[in-house]
Design a protein around this motif. Structure first.
Motif, PDB file in Angstrom:
ATOM      1  N   VAL A  97       0.842  -1.198   0.000  1.00  0.00           N
ATOM      2  CA  VAL A  97       0.000   0.000   0.000  1.00  0.00           C
ATOM      3  C   VAL A  97       0.877   1.248   0.000  1.00  0.00           C
ATOM      4  O   VAL A  97       1.854   1.328   0.757  1.00  0.00           O
ATOM      5  CB  VAL A  97      -0.910   0.036   1.259  1.00  0.00           C
ATOM      6  CG1 VAL A  97      -1.804   1.271   1.235  1.00  0.00           C
ATOM      7  CG2 VAL A  97      -1.761  -1.227   1.367  1.00  0.00           C
ATOM      8  N   VAL A  98       0.520   2.206  -0.834  1.00  0.00           N
ATOM      9  CA  VAL A  98       1.161   3.523  -0.758  1.00  0.00           C
ATOM     10  C   VAL A  98       0.273   4.415   0.105  1.00  0.00           C
ATOM     11  O   VAL A  98      -0.919   4.588  -0.179  1.00  0.00           O
ATOM     12  CB  VAL A  98       1.362   4.136  -2.155  1.00  0.00           C
ATOM     13  CG1 VAL A  98       1.980   5.528  -2.035  1.00  0.00           C
ATOM     14  CG2 VAL A  98       2.242   3.236  -3.018  1.00  0.00           C
ATOM     15  N   HIS A 125      -6.210  -5.654   7.080  1.00  0.00           N
ATOM     16  CA  HIS A 125      -7.661  -5.567   7.230  1.00  0.00           C
ATOM     17  C   HIS A 125      -8.164  -4.125   7.362  1.00  0.00           C
ATOM     18  O   HIS A 125      -9.339  -3.865   7.212  1.00  0.00           O
ATOM     19  CB  HIS A 125      -8.120  -6.409   8.413  1.00  0.00           C
ATOM     20  CG  HIS A 125      -8.068  -7.880   8.128  1.00  0.00           C
ATOM     21  ND1 HIS A 125      -8.877  -8.465   7.186  1.00  0.00           N
ATOM     22  CD2 HIS A 125      -7.290  -8.872   8.615  1.00  0.00           C
ATOM     23  CE1 HIS A 125      -8.612  -9.767   7.126  1.00  0.00           C
ATOM     24  NE2 HIS A 125      -7.657 -10.039   7.982  1.00  0.00           N
ATOM     25  N   LEU A 126      -7.252  -3.225   7.695  1.00  0.00           N
ATOM     26  CA  LEU A 126      -7.612  -1.821   7.764  1.00  0.00           C
ATOM     27  C   LEU A 126      -7.865  -1.270   6.352  1.00  0.00           C
ATOM     28  O   LEU A 126      -8.766  -0.466   6.117  1.00  0.00           O
ATOM     29  CB  LEU A 126      -6.445  -1.066   8.404  1.00  0.00           C
ATOM     30  CG  LEU A 126      -6.720   0.173   9.202  1.00  0.00           C
ATOM     31  CD1 LEU A 126      -7.713  -0.122  10.302  1.00  0.00           C
ATOM     32  CD2 LEU A 126      -5.411   0.675   9.818  1.00  0.00           C
ATOM     33  N   PHE A 127      -7.049  -1.725   5.401  1.00  0.00           N
ATOM     34  CA  PHE A 127      -7.148  -1.205   4.035  1.00  0.00           C
ATOM     35  C   PHE A 127      -8.202  -1.939   3.204  1.00  0.00           C
ATOM     36  O   PHE A 127      -8.800  -1.353   2.302  1.00  0.00           O
ATOM     37  CB  PHE A 127      -5.773  -1.283   3.355  1.00  0.00           C
ATOM     38  CG  PHE A 127      -4.741  -0.417   4.014  1.00  0.00           C
ATOM     39  CD1 PHE A 127      -4.714   0.952   3.768  1.00  0.00           C
ATOM     40  CD2 PHE A 127      -3.829  -0.944   4.911  1.00  0.00           C
ATOM     41  CE1 PHE A 127      -3.785   1.768   4.388  1.00  0.00           C
ATOM     42  CE2 PHE A 127      -2.887  -0.139   5.542  1.00  0.00           C
ATOM     43  CZ  PHE A 127      -2.867   1.219   5.283  1.00  0.00           C
ATOM     44  N   LEU A 179      -7.817   5.403   2.640  1.00  0.00           N
ATOM     45  CA  LEU A 179      -6.662   5.348   3.552  1.00  0.00           C
ATOM     46  C   LEU A 179      -5.320   5.175   2.845  1.00  0.00           C
ATOM     47  O   LEU A 179      -4.274   5.380   3.458  1.00  0.00           O
ATOM     48  CB  LEU A 179      -6.833   4.193   4.554  1.00  0.00           C
ATOM     49  CG  LEU A 179      -8.052   4.234   5.464  1.00  0.00           C
ATOM     50  CD1 LEU A 179      -8.031   3.033   6.406  1.00  0.00           C
ATOM     51  CD2 LEU A 179      -8.110   5.531   6.265  1.00  0.00           C
ATOM     52  N   GLY A 180      -5.366   4.771   1.593  1.00  0.00           N
ATOM     53  CA  GLY A 180      -4.114   4.534   0.877  1.00  0.00           C
ATOM     54  C   GLY A 180      -4.427   3.971  -0.493  1.00  0.00           C
ATOM     55  O   GLY A 180      -5.579   3.676  -0.806  1.00  0.00           O
ATOM     56  N   VAL A 181      -3.379   3.824  -1.313  1.00  0.00           N
ATOM     57  CA  VAL A 181      -3.553   3.238  -2.639  1.00  0.00           C
ATOM     58  C   VAL A 181      -2.931   1.843  -2.629  1.00  0.00           C
ATOM     59  O   VAL A 181      -1.724   1.694  -2.432  1.00  0.00           O
ATOM     60  CB  VAL A 181      -2.862   4.095  -3.726  1.00  0.00           C
ATOM     61  CG1 VAL A 181      -3.114   3.490  -5.107  1.00  0.00           C
ATOM     62  CG2 VAL A 181      -3.368   5.534  -3.669  1.00  0.00           C
ATOM     63  N   ILE A 182      -3.774   0.830  -2.806  1.00  0.00           N
ATOM     64  CA  ILE A 182      -3.283  -0.544  -2.859  1.00  0.00           C
ATOM     65  C   ILE A 182      -2.577  -0.732  -4.209  1.00  0.00           C
ATOM     66  O   ILE A 182      -3.165  -0.460  -5.261  1.00  0.00           O
ATOM     67  CB  ILE A 182      -4.450  -1.531  -2.711  1.00  0.00           C
ATOM     68  CG1 ILE A 182      -5.063  -1.392  -1.307  1.00  0.00           C
ATOM     69  CG2 ILE A 182      -3.984  -2.970  -2.957  1.00  0.00           C
ATOM     70  CD1 ILE A 182      -6.415  -2.074  -1.151  1.00  0.00           C
TER      71      ILE A 182
END
Lengths: 478, 478
Positions: free
Chosen positions: B169-170, B194-196, B203-206
């Motif tokens: 994740v970025v 599990h957060l992402f 929350l971020g870029v997978i």
């Protein structure tokens, strides 16, 4: 009013223990290796009482240690002895099975329910709660969830995490999160239960859970298999997965050192095969259909394995008693190892494909520290989880000037090998207080940083289970 | 230097789209109902490029919308049209399957891989990636993970969440979290993946993922079953679970309204049974063993169900072509519904046991708004996930002064019913921008509060996919 008096007025006198003999069992690690200090032990009977306790401790700024069955292998469930005495919150009085929904295959339980009681309640309804482990007669579901307990059922059913549908949690400030969902699909924002599962009591006190149940298998086929090497065991695992797919329920591997210890030291245990072999696999197929179908599949794979030169010998259990006898050998490893010498226990997992390399390199690494030490191996091979246990005799252990330092050196060397293969230093036992330094060493800095941020968000006063799970802030991650 | 120029110098001219015709496909919701505004669209080719983009946007304080296949049903993948134009980060150029580890049953993929390509790569190795859904030909795995995609395989294999072992994740500030673990057990602190998963790009870029693979079933048994009611369908489900345990792979229910629409509006589709019935179930058993065993189990359950008066009629597919024809009826529901009228779509899940009550009460609630409206029902019954779709004819819809308001009222009434039964207003489609108000209405305040805290921790400037997933701060939860 002192915090103890306040807690007594909230819960009643009998629910707050302060006398040393009463407190003793709650502050000592079950292996007797660590003893912490408690301000008192409280035994709440309801979620509301847990909430009241947490509020009081939060206001008084006193640390709190949530405790289930106190069966941690990482000294994670007892208070510290080098810091302010904590309030131990035992969930032991919260042991109600709240509801069972057969059509939904779910049950709602108090956190203090003992795992075996949950398994039994499910079985009485023709259902399976699939998490199974050595401590199941005394560990509590709340502790299972807080540590994401593993065991022998993971290959088929996953870890505890995979069998939880919802949670009820009391936060450090006393607020209650009612997340007791009983849904198979629910995409409404962050799935917070996963934050608390495996958090080892550092983010909140789990007071209840919705568990996922499965159909109860009624047919079983079990075999004890001798193979030449871990790689051969792995190749046979591949054959089983290809042929038996969803009914493969356990795939455990032990080496000859482990088998000999069990046979020599545990009364009543016998080697399932007459001739000695280097490596052994215990495989179980289980299903709701007919037993003949399972036995046919088992035989087919054994023949395939034999023709390929992978299986040296095998015996299939022909009765429930024989099946139980095979499993008893597997379940007696801890008892045997305790009697046979001083085991330097590790709990690594690597990708399943890397298990042979792990065992080879970890053996070299351990022998570099303790030349020639026997290596006990007992592995949940299907999960890549290897308990790699270099052993010292009692005499040898006593002869070392600093045996603990030797053990530490060996464990670290083994964990380094696991890490180099994309593995972990704690597959199922958790971190507790004994592995916080490994956290700093092996986890990426950004991961530790996020964990610390979440800890600070939920527990800004750092009151919950202090000194556990996360490395000390002064211990910079690499 | 402007942000766009900066991004051009980082990624090259061809990877930064600014001309309106180029940008159009990325800012319009795939159903054509919503059109947002973008500062530009960037097409990074590597994790390092995504990191560079995120750093630049973070420094410029410009919002970012990560985008996969743009198949969201909740308008979650396109930028807003009522706020500062965002940089759309499309993962489409990151479509490498990085590695496949057969012995570990895992694969590592770029986030931009299309789901169908992943399924195929797994099948070529005799493995199954089990998530399957209508959009699989164009949706990307990164989007699947960000929205925890469901589909028809959940009953047996779980949601996307259950099939992810690790993530890359970025973060909003450009830092890269390499959490590409390939382990079945790993209890080393909070499980951040599990957060992402399910965070819908907030929350971020997978950028990459390790996926869990399963043995590829080689035998199938499929039946089309007519039952009297949802309760009868549920009782038959219980019989299947008891008899077939781990090989029950799908259990889909549709009503006569839905079947008639498919047969009338989709060329080539025929009703599997000659006589009309009120409720229909499509059941599939799948395994790695012999097909005869599956068919025997299927027959047994059908006979049991028939004797108990639960099964009115049934037809078992006798060829691969017939099996495909049954599934084609199921897969044609969206196409049929689109042609047949204006469907007011909902995506609720309730405990499986509560499905009959949900359908009954939701029908009453919908009819209180639109008396007599036909109700289309297509349910993943095994998961308690019901797409309950009151339908208006095209003429009726046009006759309403504010049709959108009517639809909103109906949906909300249905969601209220689900909530009252312990259910959810979004089982598998997610929240996006269309359900943020339902979040405020139905989720506990403490849950929203924790979500907001985590969002603020990871994305303090609130730059990632703004206005999605969480209710506006001015919208207080109950």
């Amino acid at each position: 009013m002192s915090l103890v008096s306040q807690l007594q007025s909230l819960l009643g006198q009998d629910a707050v223990l302060t006398a040393e003999p009463d407190v003793a069992a709650y502050v000592e690690d079950w292996r007797g290796r660590y003893r912490g200090r408690a301000a008192c032990v409280v035994l709440p009977s309801s979620t509301a009482q847990v909430s009241a306790v947490m509020k009081a401790c939060h206001e008084a700024r006193v640390p709190v240690v949530p405790q289930g069955g106190n069966t941690s292998l990482c000294e994670g469930a007892v208070p510290r002895n080098d810091a302010e005495p904590a309030v131990v919150v035992s969930l032991a009085r919260m042991r109600r099975i709240r509801t069972i929904d057969e059509a939904n295959n779910s049950m709602v339980v108090d956190a203090g329910c003992v795992l075996a009681a949950i398994q039994q309640a499910a079985a009485e309804r023709g259902r399976l709660y699939p998490v199974s482990l050595g401590a199941e007669g005394s560990c509590q579901i709340g502790g299972n969830i807080a540590t994401n307990a593993g065991g022998t059922g993971v290959l088929r059913y996953g870890n505890t995490r995979d069998n939880v549908l919802g949670l009820e949690v009391v936060l450090p400030d006393g607020r209650v999160w009612d997340g007791l969902y009983a849904l198979r699909k629910n995409n409404t924002g962050l799935d917070l239960k996963h934050l608390f599962i495996g958090s080892e009591g550092t983010l909140g006190v789990i007071t209840g859970a919705t568990l996922k149940l499965h159909p109860l298998p009624t047919a079983h086929a079990v075999a004890w298999i001798a193979v030449a090497s871990p790689q051969a065991a792995l190749d046979v695992l591949g054959l089983f997965q290809q042929r038996c797919g969803g009914v493969l329920s356990a795939y455990e591997m032990i080496n000859d050192v482990q088998l000999k210890i069990v046979v020599d030291h545990v009364p009543g245990r016998r080697a399932p095969l007459p001739v000695s072999h280097a490596w052994h696999v215990l495989v179980e197929l289980a299903d709701t259909g007919g037993e003949d179908v399972l036995h046919e599949a088992l035989q087919q794979v054994l023949e395939q394995g034999s023709e390929a030169g992978l299986v040296h010998d095998a015996v299939v259990a022909t009765s429930g008693a024989q099946r139980a006898a095979f499993w008893e050998v597997r379940h007696s490893v801890s008892e045997g190892n305790k009697k046979a010498g001083m085991g330097i226990n590790t709990d690594c997992a690597v990708p399943v494909s890397a298990v042979p390399a792990f065992i080879e390199r970890a053996t070299q690494a351990a022998h570099a520290v303790v030349p020639g030490a026997p290596i006990i191996i007992v592995a949940h091979l299907g999960d890549g989880n290897v308990h790699f246990i270099p052993q010292a005799s009692f005499e040898q252990w006593r002869s070392w000037p600093d045996a603990d330092a030797v053990a530490h050196q060996v464990k670290h060397a083994v964990n380094e090998v696991a890490h180099s293969l994309g593995g972990t230093f704690s597959a199922e036992h958790g971190v507790g207080q004994v592995l916080t330094q490994e956290m700093a060493l092996f986890k990426p800095a950004v991961e530790i940083d996020l964990m610390r941020g979440i800890k600070a968000l939920l527990d800004p006063q750092q009151l919950l289970n202090p000194g556990r799970l996360l490395p000390a802030a002064s211990n910079p991650p690499r």
